[in-house]
Design an enzyme around this catalytic site. Structure first.
Site, mmCIF file in Angstrom:
data_model
loop_
_atom_site.group_PDB
_atom_site.id
_atom_site.type_symbol
_atom_site.label_atom_id
_atom_site.label_comp_id
_atom_site.label_asym_id
_atom_site.label_seq_id
_atom_site.Cartn_x
_atom_site.Cartn_y
_atom_site.Cartn_z
ATOM 1 N N ARG A 81 -4.527 4.623 -8.481
ATOM 2 C CA ARG A 81 -4.008 5.900 -8.876
ATOM 3 C C ARG A 81 -4.182 6.145 -10.482
ATOM 4 N NH1 ARG A 81 1.526 6.661 -7.846
ATOM 5 N NH2 ARG A 81 1.665 4.372 -7.346
ATOM 6 N N LEU B 52 0.931 -1.253 0.022
ATOM 7 C CA LEU B 52 -0.111 0.015 0.075
ATOM 8 C C LEU B 52 0.883 1.208 -0.004
ATOM 9 C CD1 LEU B 52 -2.922 -0.975 2.659
ATOM 10 C CD2 LEU B 52 -3.167 -0.449 0.312
ATOM 11 N N ASP B 53 0.675 2.232 -0.774
ATOM 12 C CA ASP B 53 1.056 3.476 -0.767
ATOM 13 C C ASP B 53 1.342 3.973 0.652
ATOM 14 O OD1 ASP B 53 1.819 3.380 -3.320
ATOM 15 O OD2 ASP B 53 0.155 4.302 -3.999
ATOM 16 N N PRO B 54 2.098 4.991 1.016
ATOM 17 C CA PRO B 54 2.151 5.617 2.159
ATOM 18 C C PRO B 54 0.837 6.199 2.571
ATOM 19 C CG PRO B 54 4.270 5.940 1.287
ATOM 20 C CD PRO B 54 3.310 5.243 0.280
#
Length: 383
Positions: A190, A52-54
């Protein structure tokens, strides 16, 4: 307060538990979440699947000890998210962390309707070709794409085939649309936000992302277990008083739960009841990585985790011994794909069909000491 859990006890607990469902909060990397769990448990060998992205939050699956070998079977499962897409601005990273590189004029935004957004989603539904975001972990000639992008080099990324299903949650307001997305592994949400904005001609980026599930593993399981524990603790201790609880319960429940530990699980447009989540759920404060911030998680055994993915098949002690030594076994079952072989919970193996009735071990988790002990008991009992 609950009695303190010794690190050696925590090590034994997690080495046996092996699979964790973790609720990662935004603001930390997946790697940091793993590091904190590693520090808490003392188990050095911990891996995760589905980075998971930050800025993203939600379900992160981790494998402890030998269960890291099971991660490969979870990585390719479909994933489900809730997301907020902000239309009218495009960023370098396709999310709110990047710099704004385009802002649409207000007249263009005023023309956007939920119907036009739906048409854009149709173009991005089903099996599609998707070009990943430039700021991604994909390797290009040995370099991570995000490292090249940070140097001002726009990496050329090949389109990849992904599967996407959209569900809209609520209306289009304040240039934002809330959606639930179910997609195949490797899909960049995204990039979906970017492409929706591109299709509508106004630009767009992802402003919120939470992962709800990975295959048969669900985020709400964490809070369902916590709610059960909260109810049990309330029954055992008058007025929620946790004084005098044993170390055993500390190992089981990890920490006392207080009103200040309430975690708001409500999301825009989400019916929490349908998801099996209370509007306000209690989150265990199990890992402290900054002042006031914690990770919440629940535990599964390797067998519990693997049997959700593959059908469990009981095998004999002799077959278990053969599998642990890498030998093929014969089974009278009909299956075109892998199954989960189990022997008295001392052996768990993913086995693949070779030919009619013949199976080969692919991944084996076993305790040979227990297997040998059980085999000896079986032998003595038959004489």
């Amino acid at each position: 307060m609950l009695g303190k859990v010794e690190r050696s006890e925590m090590y034994i607990l997690f080495a046996m538990t092996q699979v964790l469902l973790v609720d990662k909060i935004s603001g930390i990397t997946s790697h940091t979440a793993v590091a904190k769990i590693r520090h808490l448990t003392g188990v050095k060998k911990i891996g995760h699947c589905g980075t998971l992205d930050p800025a993203a939050c939600g379900l992160l699956i981790m494998g402890c000890g030998t269960a890291t070998r099971l991660i490969r079977y979870m990585s390719n499962l479909d994933k489900r998210y809730i997301a907020t897409i902000t239309l009218g601005t495009q960023t370098t990273t396709d999310d709110s962390e990047g710099e704004i590189i385009y802002s649409a004029p207000k007249p263009s935004l005023d023309k956007i309707t939920l119907e036009s957004i739906g048409r854009a989603a149709e173009k991005l539904s089903g099996t599609i070709k998707q070009i990943p975001s430039a700021y991604s972990a994909i390797k290009v000639s040995g370099n991570r794409a995000y490292n090249l992008a940070r140097q001002g080099i726009i990496p050329k990324l090949n389109a990849r085939e992904v599967r996407v299903h959209w569900k809209f949650l609520g209306d289009f307001e304040n240039n934002q649309v809330h959606v639930q997305i179910t997609c195949s592994s490797g899909t960049y949400v995204r990039a979906l936000a970017r492409d929706m904005g591109k299709f509508l001609g106004v630009g767009g980026h992802l402003s919120y992302l939470k992962r709800l599930s990975i295959g048969p593993f669900h985020l709400h399981e964490i809070y369902r277990e916590i709610n059960k524990k909260e109810a049990t603790m309330s029954e055992r201790t008058p007025s929620g008083n946790t004084q005098g609880l044993t170390d055993n319960m500390a190992i089981s429940d990890n920490m006392a739960i207080s009103e200040s530990d309430k975690h708001d699980c409500t999301e825009p447009g989400i019916n929490c009841t349908e998801l099996g989540i209370k509007d306000t759920c209690t989150a265990l404060r199990e890992v402290h990585y900054t002042q006031g911030d914690t990770l919440s998680f629940t535990r599964l055994t390797a067998l519990q985790a693997l049997s959700r993915i593959y059908k469990p098949i009981e095998v004999s002690q002799k077959q278990a011994d053969d599998l642990s030594c890498g030998r093929y076994i014969s089974l009278g079952i009909d299956s075109n794909g892998p199954v989960c072989a189990v022997c008295k919970e001392n052996l768990i193996a993913v086995i693949q069909p070779v030919s009619a009735g013949l199976w080969r071990p692919e991944t084996v988790l076993s305790d040979n000491r227990k297997l040998n002990s059980n085999a000896a008991q079986d032998a003595s009992g038959s004489t």
